[in-house]
Design an enzyme around this catalytic site. Structure first.
Site, mmCIF file in Angstrom:
data_model
loop_
_atom_site.group_PDB
_atom_site.id
_atom_site.type_symbol
_atom_site.label_atom_id
_atom_site.label_comp_id
_atom_site.label_asym_id
_atom_site.label_seq_id
_atom_site.Cartn_x
_atom_site.Cartn_y
_atom_site.Cartn_z
ATOM 1 N N SER A 69 0.179 -8.896 1.441
ATOM 2 C CA SER A 69 -1.273 -8.870 1.543
ATOM 3 C C SER A 69 -1.655 -8.701 3.001
ATOM 4 O O SER A 69 -0.967 -9.220 3.900
ATOM 5 C CB SER A 69 -1.870 -10.181 1.011
ATOM 6 O OG SER A 69 -3.249 -10.285 1.337
ATOM 7 N N HIS A 114 0.834 -1.208 0.000
ATOM 8 C CA HIS A 114 0.000 0.000 0.000
ATOM 9 C C HIS A 114 0.867 1.255 0.000
ATOM 10 O O HIS A 114 0.593 2.218 -0.733
ATOM 11 C CB HIS A 114 -0.888 0.032 1.249
ATOM 12 C CG HIS A 114 -1.925 -1.039 1.313
ATOM 13 N ND1 HIS A 114 -1.892 -2.043 2.255
ATOM 14 C CD2 HIS A 114 -3.025 -1.278 0.558
ATOM 15 C CE1 HIS A 114 -2.935 -2.835 2.092
ATOM 16 N NE2 HIS A 114 -3.635 -2.397 1.065
ATOM 17 N N LYS A 152 -1.587 -4.317 -8.888
ATOM 18 C CA LYS A 152 -1.823 -5.427 -9.812
ATOM 19 C C LYS A 152 -1.819 -6.787 -9.131
ATOM 20 O O LYS A 152 -2.067 -7.787 -9.800
ATOM 21 C CB LYS A 152 -0.803 -5.395 -10.948
ATOM 22 C CG LYS A 152 -1.063 -4.289 -11.952
ATOM 23 C CD LYS A 152 -0.365 -4.523 -13.283
ATOM 24 C CE LYS A 152 1.118 -4.393 -13.193
ATOM 25 N NZ LYS A 152 1.770 -4.492 -14.513
#
Length: 279
Positions: A186, A37, A149
Site C-alpha cells: 500500500s 500497482h 482486490k
C-alpha cells in the site's frame, strides 16, 4: 510512454489508438506506485493492446482531516516504473484540468454498498471514488479496466457501477500483492515507523486465523470478529472493523453461506491499514 496532462491531449491520442482497432486497457491510480500497482500494469497487458494508466490524487474521496495534502506525489519515480512495466500512455492531469469547476454532478453509490465497512468510517469516500472513476472512464473510454482486490469494497462498488450504467467496460480484478511477511502493499505503508512496520503484518495473520476457523466449520461469526478485534487492540492497534461478509454483496452471512471474505481496517500509530482475505 506518452504522458498527457490535458483531457484533449489524451483523448486525441486514444482516438488514434481506437481507429487502429487496438483494445484499450485502463489502470487508474493515485500514484506513489508500488509493486502492487506494477503487477496490475503487467496484468493489463494480457487483456489488451494499449495499456493506459492514470495518476491523480482525488480530493473528492478524502474527508477533512485525512491525508490528502500529505499523500505522496512521486510523479518522476512513478513514470520510471510505468515505462519499465511497458505502459503506453499516462494521463496525469492537474486538479484544475480534471475539475475546472466544482464537481456538482456526482455518482452516489447505494447506501447498502457505500455506508458499510469503509463507508461507515469514511463517509462520502465511495461517492468520491465512483465520481472520479466515472469521469476518467468518460475521458479514456477503455474496453477494460483493472482494480486491485486489496480495496475489496471499492472493487465491488465500481463493478456494480459499471454494470448498472451498462458501461461497455470489462472490470478485471487484480490479486493483492504482499511483502514476504504478508503485509499487503500500500502507498500508506511508507507512513509506518520501523517498529510499526515489524508489527504491521499482524493484520494479515489475524485474517488468516479467522479464515482458517471458517474453513474448519466455525460459524460463530460475531465471536470470530470480536476475537480478531481484541487481539488487535491488545497489540496496540485501534481497529475500525474486522468483519466476515458474503463475497458477492458484502452483506452479513447466514450460517449456510459459502463464498466469504474477511475484511479489516485498523490504525497502527497514525497509519490506517486495510486488508482482506477471501475464504
Amino acid at each position: 510512454m506518452h504522458i498527457h496532462e490535458t483531457i484533449a491531449g489524451v483523448r486525441a491520442a486514444l482516438d488514434a489508438v481506437r481507429r487502429a482497432g487496438r483494445r484499450i486497457v485502463f489502470v487508474p491510480t493515485m500514484g506513489n506506485l508500488h509493486n502492487g500497482h506494477i503487477a496490475l500494469m503487467r496484468q493489463a497487458r494480457q487483456h489488451g493492446d494499449c495499456v493506459v494508466a492514470s495518476i491523480f490524487v482525488n480530493r473528492l474521496q478524502f474527508r477533512p482531516g485525512e491525508d490528502f495534502e500529505k499523500y505522496p506525489r512521486t510523479l518522476a519515480a512513478d513514470c520510471e516504473k510505468l515505462v519499465a512495466a511497458g505502459v503506453d500512455h499516462l494521463f496525469a492531469p492537474g486538479e484544475a484540468e480534471l475539475y475546472p469547476e466544482p464537481q456538482r454532478y456526482v455518482v452516489e453509490p447505494p447506501a447498502e454498498h457505500a455506508t458499510i465497512l469503509e463507508g461507515e468510517f469514511r463517509p462520502g469516500h465511495f461517492r468520491g471514488v465512483a465520481t472520479v472513476v466515472m469521469k476518467l472512464f468518460a475521458i479514456v473510454q477503455p474496453q477494460a479496466a483493472l482494480f486491485g482486490k486489496k480495496d475489496y469494497q471499492q472493487f465491488m462498488v465500481l463493478s456494480a457501477m459499471v454494470r448498472e450504467f451498462a458501461l461497455p467496460i470489462e472490470v478485471i480484478p487484480g490479486e493483492t500483492v504482499r511483502a514476504t511477511d504478508g503485509l499487503a502493499l500500500s502507498s500508506r505503508n511508507g507512513y509506518l515507523s520501523a517498529a510499526e512496520r515489524i508489527e504491521a503484518p499482524r493484520l494479515h495473520r489475524i485474517l488468516q486465523q479467522t479464515a482458517a476457523a471458517l474453513r474448519a466449520g466455525n460459524r460463530d461469526f460475531a465471536g470470530l470478529e470480536a476475537a480478531g478485534m481484541a487481539e488487535l487492540r491488545a497489540c496496540g492497534w485501534v481497529p475500525d472493523y474486522l468483519a466476515i461478509r458474503r463475497k458477492y454483496d458484502l452483506k452479513s452471512p447466514a450460517a449456510h453461506d459459502s463464498g466469504l471474505v474477511v475484511l479489516a481496517a485498523a490504525r497502527l500509530g497514525s497509519t490506517r491499514l486495510i486488508d482482506n482475505l477471501e475464504v
